[in-house]
Design a protein around this motif. Structure first.
Motif, PDB file in Angstrom:
ATOM      1  N   TYR A  15       0.867  -1.180   0.000  1.00  0.00           N
ATOM      2  CA  TYR A  15       0.000   0.000   0.000  1.00  0.00           C
ATOM      3  C   TYR A  15       0.904   1.231   0.000  1.00  0.00           C
ATOM      4  N   THR A  22       3.499   0.428   2.856  1.00  0.00           N
ATOM      5  CA  THR A  22       3.281  -0.731   3.729  1.00  0.00           C
ATOM      6  C   THR A  22       3.325  -1.981   2.863  1.00  0.00           C
ATOM      7  N   ALA A  24       2.513  -5.530   2.114  1.00  0.00           N
ATOM      8  CA  ALA A  24       1.484  -6.415   2.662  1.00  0.00           C
ATOM      9  C   ALA A  24       1.708  -7.875   2.253  1.00  0.00           C
ATOM     10  N   PRO A  43      -1.258 -13.939  11.611  1.00  0.00           N
ATOM     11  CA  PRO A  43      -1.413 -12.876  12.614  1.00  0.00           C
ATOM     12  C   PRO A  43      -2.247 -11.713  12.085  1.00  0.00           C
ATOM     13  N   SER A  44      -2.869 -11.010  13.021  1.00  0.00           N
ATOM     14  CA  SER A  44      -3.680  -9.860  12.645  1.00  0.00           C
ATOM     15  C   SER A  44      -2.804  -8.832  11.909  1.00  0.00           C
ATOM     16  N   GLY A  45      -3.330  -8.289  10.826  1.00  0.00           N
ATOM     17  CA  GLY A  45      -2.604  -7.258  10.084  1.00  0.00           C
ATOM     18  C   GLY A  45      -1.545  -7.808   9.152  1.00  0.00           C
ATOM     19  N   CYS A  46      -1.516  -9.135   8.929  1.00  0.00           N
ATOM     20  CA  CYS A  46      -0.423  -9.687   8.108  1.00  0.00           C
ATOM     21  C   CYS A  46      -0.696  -9.570   6.611  1.00  0.00           C
ATOM     22  N   GLY A  47      -1.967  -9.381   6.225  1.00  0.00           N
ATOM     23  CA  GLY A  47      -2.255  -9.247   4.797  1.00  0.00           C
ATOM     24  C   GLY A  47      -3.321 -10.201   4.281  1.00  0.00           C
ATOM     25  N   LYS A  48      -4.087 -10.813   5.175  1.00  0.00           N
ATOM     26  CA  LYS A  48      -5.085 -11.817   4.758  1.00  0.00           C
ATOM     27  C   LYS A  48      -6.186 -11.178   3.910  1.00  0.00           C
ATOM     28  N   SER A  49      -6.735 -10.048   4.403  1.00  0.00           N
ATOM     29  CA  SER A  49      -7.818  -9.396   3.643  1.00  0.00           C
ATOM     30  C   SER A  49      -7.288  -8.855   2.319  1.00  0.00           C
ATOM     31  N   THR A  50      -6.045  -8.388   2.350  1.00  0.00           N
ATOM     32  CA  THR A  50      -5.424  -7.888   1.109  1.00  0.00           C
ATOM     33  C   THR A  50      -5.379  -9.016   0.073  1.00  0.00           C
ATOM     34  N   ARG A 221       3.437  -9.643   8.617  1.00  0.00           N
ATOM     35  CA  ARG A 221       3.533  -8.750   7.464  1.00  0.00           C
ATOM     36  C   ARG A 221       4.987  -8.424   7.123  1.00  0.00           C
TER      37      ARG A 221
HETATM   38  P1  ADP Z   1      -5.335  -8.741   7.887  1.00  0.00           P
HETATM   39  O1  ADP Z   1      -6.586  -8.949   7.113  1.00  0.00           O
HETATM   40  O2  ADP Z   1      -4.405  -9.914   7.878  1.00  0.00           O
HETATM   41  O3  ADP Z   1      -5.611  -8.315   9.299  1.00  0.00           O
HETATM   42  P2  ADP Z   1      -4.905  -6.566   5.992  1.00  0.00           P
HETATM   43  O4  ADP Z   1      -4.762  -7.267   4.693  1.00  0.00           O
HETATM   44  O5  ADP Z   1      -6.199  -5.895   6.254  1.00  0.00           O
HETATM   45  O6  ADP Z   1      -4.510  -7.550   7.201  1.00  0.00           O
HETATM   46  O7  ADP Z   1      -3.778  -5.456   6.084  1.00  0.00           O
HETATM   47  C1  ADP Z   1      -2.387  -5.741   5.917  1.00  0.00           C
HETATM   48  C2  ADP Z   1      -1.589  -4.496   6.262  1.00  0.00           C
HETATM   49  O8  ADP Z   1      -1.864  -3.481   5.314  1.00  0.00           O
HETATM   50  C3  ADP Z   1      -1.935  -3.908   7.616  1.00  0.00           C
HETATM   51  O9  ADP Z   1      -0.743  -3.442   8.199  1.00  0.00           O
HETATM   52  C4  ADP Z   1      -2.860  -2.765   7.299  1.00  0.00           C
HETATM   53  O10 ADP Z   1      -2.728  -1.733   8.257  1.00  0.00           O
HETATM   54  C5  ADP Z   1      -2.334  -2.301   5.946  1.00  0.00           C
HETATM   55  N1  ADP Z   1      -3.418  -1.746   5.129  1.00  0.00           N
HETATM   56  C6  ADP Z   1      -4.599  -2.342   4.837  1.00  0.00           C
HETATM   57  N2  ADP Z   1      -5.339  -1.543   4.038  1.00  0.00           N
HETATM   58  C7  ADP Z   1      -4.595  -0.436   3.822  1.00  0.00           C
HETATM   59  C8  ADP Z   1      -4.788   0.765   3.068  1.00  0.00           C
HETATM   60  N3  ADP Z   1      -5.908   0.944   2.352  1.00  0.00           N
HETATM   61  N4  ADP Z   1      -3.805   1.703   3.062  1.00  0.00           N
HETATM   62  C9  ADP Z   1      -2.666   1.513   3.762  1.00  0.00           C
HETATM   63  N5  ADP Z   1      -2.403   0.392   4.488  1.00  0.00           N
HETATM   64  C10 ADP Z   1      -3.349  -0.565   4.524  1.00  0.00           C
END
Ligand code: ADP
Ligand code: MG
Length: 277
Positions: A15, A22, A24, A43-50, A221
């Motif tokens: 990102y 960042t 991801a 782990p939380s914030g590692c990039g799963k939703s991404t 991450r």
């Molecule tokens: P997870 O689903 O594993 O908790 P995410 O995929 O949501 O993690 O996010 C991975 C990393 O990218 C996190 O550090 C989050 O803060 C960052 N992130 C997610 N969306 C954005 C965005 N739109 N802009 C900047 N950073 C982002």
């Protein structure tokens, strides 16, 4: 299970914002077979939703390639993702039902937006509502239903579009523990009986073991794949509640816990359970 329906090759994603970059996802490669139920933990914030957003086409990878191999016997070997092909259903943590619409009108929303609301599809929606015990509630507003029923309605809205691949991003995490157990069991049954390919992101290791055919563990991450664990439970059927009593269950749980725990986690666990010997 046969050919892969989805292939990721060396996917990287960062990102970019005014605050900086960042990272991801880092060099993610894996395949998913048709009909497979894959769970992704990390782990939380590692990039799963991404990762799910990239598979759905909402985000484009910075490098690497996503392929949806065409079935054997058709002309080209592979076609890179273009124009939302194949049909992908994306179900999020919150049900996102609109309070001003009845359950029926919520469930047909995707069909309406996609201009696919034919008589045949309306009939199919009614069948789904009936099969999953919501037909009597079709004229109610979401606020009149329990959390589990709303989550089922959200799944029916996704299934109404007849997706080939279902992406589920922590779909049960807004539910309390007991509801979560029965709704996850319920929804898993629906997905399996519809023979859908599914990718479930969850932070609940028990849920992953009891629902999935295979589990990918992501690192901190930027996410890389730490391990890829096939789940084989010697228990008949796929009831997630029964799966928790399978003799292999604890071994998988310990293996996953070890993979996702870093030194800090282990330290915390020791502090929380000082008498745990
Ligand atoms: P997870 O689903 O594993 O908790 P995410 O995929 O949501 O993690 O996010 C991975 C990393 O990218 C996190 O550090 C989050 O803060 C960052 N992130 C997610 N969306 C954005 C965005 N739109 N802009 C900047 N950073 C982002
Ligand atoms: Mg997430």
């Amino acid at each position: 299970m046969t050919n892969p329906i989805l292939e990721l090759h060396d996917i990287c994603y960062s990102y970019h914002s005014l605050e900086g970059e960042t990272d991801a996802l880092s060099h993610i490669s894996f395949q998913v077979k048709k009909g497979e139920f894959l769970a992704i933990v990390g782990p939380s914030g590692c990039g799963k939703s991404t990762l799910l957003s990239i598979i759905s086409g909402l985000l484009l990878p910075e490098s690497g390639e996503i392929c949806f191999p065409v079935p054997q016997g058709e002309e080209s070997d592979k076609h890179p993702m273009a124009g939302g092909c194949p049909r992908i259903g994306y179900m999020l943590q919150h049900d996102h039902l609109f309070e001003w619409r009845t359950i029926y009108r919520n469930v047909i929303l995707g069909l309406e937006i996609n201009r696919q609301l034919t008589e045949g599809k309306k009939q199919r929606v009614m069948e789904l509502l009936k099969d999953y015990g919501l037909d009597k509630f079709k004229d109610k507003k979401p606020g009149e239903l329990s959390g589990g029923m709303k989550q089922r309605a959200a799944l029916i809205r996704t299934l109404a579009l007849d997706p080939e691949i279902l992406l589920l991003d922590e779909p049960f995490s807004a539910l309390d523990y007991q509801t979560r157990l029965s709704v996850s069991s319920d929804i898993c049954g629906i997905i399996r009986s519809a023979k859908k390919t599914a990718i479930l992101v969850t932070h609940d290791l028990s849920e992953a073991i009891s629902l999935a055919d295979r589990i990918l563990v992501l690192s901190k991450r930027p996410a890389t794949i730490k391990c890829d664990i096939p789940i084989r439970l010697t228990i008949s059927g796929h009831s997630p509640l029964a799966s928790r009593n399978a003799p292999e269950y604890q071994g998988y749980f310990n293996q996953l816990w070890k993979e996702i725990s870093d030194e800090d986690h282990i330290q915390t666990a020791k502090i929380i359970q000082p008498d745990a010997e």
